[in-house]
Design a protein around this motif. Structure first.
Motif, mmCIF file in Angstrom:
data_model
loop_
_atom_site.group_PDB
_atom_site.id
_atom_site.type_symbol
_atom_site.label_atom_id
_atom_site.label_comp_id
_atom_site.label_asym_id
_atom_site.label_seq_id
_atom_site.Cartn_x
_atom_site.Cartn_y
_atom_site.Cartn_z
ATOM 1 N N LEU A 35 53.039 44.051 46.263
ATOM 2 C CA LEU A 35 52.312 42.825 45.970
ATOM 3 C C LEU A 35 52.240 41.890 47.171
ATOM 4 O O LEU A 35 51.165 41.377 47.516
ATOM 5 N N VAL A 36 53.357 41.663 47.834
ATOM 6 C CA VAL A 36 53.397 40.731 48.952
ATOM 7 C C VAL A 36 52.659 41.302 50.154
ATOM 8 O O VAL A 36 51.876 40.608 50.813
ATOM 9 N N GLY A 37 52.889 42.572 50.456
ATOM 10 C CA GLY A 37 52.224 43.185 51.600
ATOM 11 C C GLY A 37 50.718 43.211 51.450
ATOM 12 O O GLY A 37 49.973 42.913 52.400
ATOM 13 N N ARG A 38 50.249 43.558 50.257
ATOM 14 C CA ARG A 38 48.797 43.603 50.019
ATOM 15 C C ARG A 38 48.189 42.212 50.165
ATOM 16 O O ARG A 38 47.137 42.042 50.781
ATOM 17 N N ARG A 69 46.229 46.438 55.684
ATOM 18 C CA ARG A 69 44.792 46.305 55.448
ATOM 19 C C ARG A 69 44.136 47.662 55.269
ATOM 20 O O ARG A 69 43.217 47.824 54.463
ATOM 21 N N ASP A 70 44.616 48.660 56.001
ATOM 22 C CA ASP A 70 44.059 50.001 55.880
ATOM 23 C C ASP A 70 44.322 50.580 54.494
ATOM 24 O O ASP A 70 43.436 51.210 53.899
ATOM 25 N N LEU A 71 45.520 50.355 53.966
ATOM 26 C CA LEU A 71 45.832 50.856 52.624
ATOM 27 C C LEU A 71 44.968 50.161 51.573
ATOM 28 O O LEU A 71 44.488 50.797 50.636
ATOM 29 N N MET A 72 44.755 48.865 51.730
ATOM 30 C CA MET A 72 43.881 48.159 50.797
ATOM 31 C C MET A 72 42.460 48.697 50.884
ATOM 32 O O MET A 72 41.788 48.896 49.860
ATOM 33 N N SER A 73 41.991 48.957 52.097
ATOM 34 C CA SER A 73 40.648 49.505 52.266
ATOM 35 C C SER A 73 40.525 50.879 51.622
ATOM 36 O O SER A 73 39.503 51.191 50.982
ATOM 37 N N ARG A 74 41.555 51.697 51.756
ATOM 38 C CA ARG A 74 41.532 53.020 51.120
ATOM 39 C C ARG A 74 41.483 52.891 49.605
ATOM 40 O O ARG A 74 40.787 53.655 48.926
#
Length: 230
Positions: A35-38, A69-74
Motif C-alpha cells: 500500500l505505501v510503496g504503490r 512505478r513499473d509494478l503499478m504500470s504492469r
C-alpha cells in the motif's frame, strides 16, 4: 491479495466482482507493491527511495521508486488487457490516505513526515496531484468506466492516539490529527479526472488548518500561568 501474478489476480477479481472490481494489490512482490510503496510511487514531484527503515523522500529519482512505478504500470497493463472489449461499469482504486503516508514516509534526514507540518502540506498536495494523474491514466485505459477512489488510513488510529513517533522522540499532538480525521475517514469517493480538483483543495485546506491549529496551540500554551491545566 495473495500471489505475484497481476494478470491472474485481475482475472480473479473481474470474475468474482464483475459490477465493482478493483485494481489488485499484490504485496507478496515486496515493499514496492504494498500500500505505501504503490502510493509513494504516485506522488507528484516528490521522489522516494526504499531505506532499511522504510520509504524515504529523496532529492532525485531512485531505482526503488522506478521499480514501484513499473509494478503499478504492469498492474494497469494487465487490467487494460483483461478488459479489452468489455470494460467494467465501475472500478475501485485504492491508495494510502494522507495521514498514513505522512506517518510512514521519512523525510530526507530520517524523521517521519509528521514531524514537519510544512512537509505534511507538501505531501498532501503531491498526493492529490499524483492521484489526479493516476485517475486520468486509468480513465484513458478504461473509457466509460466510473472510477471509485478509496483512501485507506490504517495508521490513522495511531496518529489520533498520539502514537506515531516523530523527531526527537516526540509524539503527534492528539488535537492536530482531528483536523485531518475527516479526510482520512472519507472512505470511498466517486471520482472523475474533472472532479479531482475537489480532493486537491480538500487536502490543502486540511494542511492549512493543521498548521493554524498548531500555531494556536503554541500561542495558548505560552500565555497560560504556571500550574494551569491544558
Amino acid at each position: 491479495m495473495p500471489g505475484t501474478d497481476p494478470a491472474e489476480a485481475v482475472r480473479v477479481v473481474l470474475g468474482e466482482l464483475p459490477d465493482l472490481p478493483f485494481l489488485p494489490e499484490l504485496p507478496a512482490r515486496g515493499p514496492h507493491a504494498d500500500l505505501v510503496g504503490r502510493t509513494a510511487s504516485l506522488l507528484a514531484d516528490l521522489p522516494v527511495d526504499l531505506q532499511p527503515t522504510g520509504w524515504r523522500l529523496v532529492s532525485r529519482e531512485s531505482r526503488d521508486g522506478r521499480r514501484a512505478r513499473d509494478l503499478m504500470s504492469r498492474d494497469l497493463d494487465a487490467l487494460e488487457e483483461a478488459t479489452q472489449g468489455q470494460v467494467p461499469p465501475a472500478l475501485k482504486l485504492q491508495a494510502a490516505g494522507p495521514w498514513t503516508l505522512a506517518a510512514l514516509l521519512e523525510l530526507p534526514r530520517g524523521e517521519r513526515g509528521l514531524a514537519d507540518h510544512g512537509a505534511v502540506e507538501d505531501l498532501a498536495g503531491s498526493l492529490a496531484e499524483g492521484l489526479r494523474r493516476h485517475l486520468a491514466d486509468v480513465a484513458v485505459r478504461l473509457p466509460g468506466t466510473r472510477l471509485v477512489l478509496q483512501l485507506d488510513e490504517p495508521a490513522l488510529p495511531a496518529v489520533l492516539r498520539a502514537g506515531a513517533a516523530v523527531a526527537d522522540g516526540a509524539a503527534v499532538d492528539r488535537d492536530d490529527g482531528c483536523h485531518w480525521a475527516a479526510a482520512g475517514k472519507a472512505g470511498s469517493l466517486l471520482m472523475s479526472p474533472g472532479s479531482c480538483w475537489i480532493m486537491i483543495v480538500a487536502f490543502k485546506v486540511c494542511a492549512m488548518r493543521l498548521k493554524r491549529s498548531c500555531a494556536a496551540s503554541v500561542s495558548a500554551r505560552s500565555t497560560l500561568k504556571v500550574g494551569t491545566s491544558f
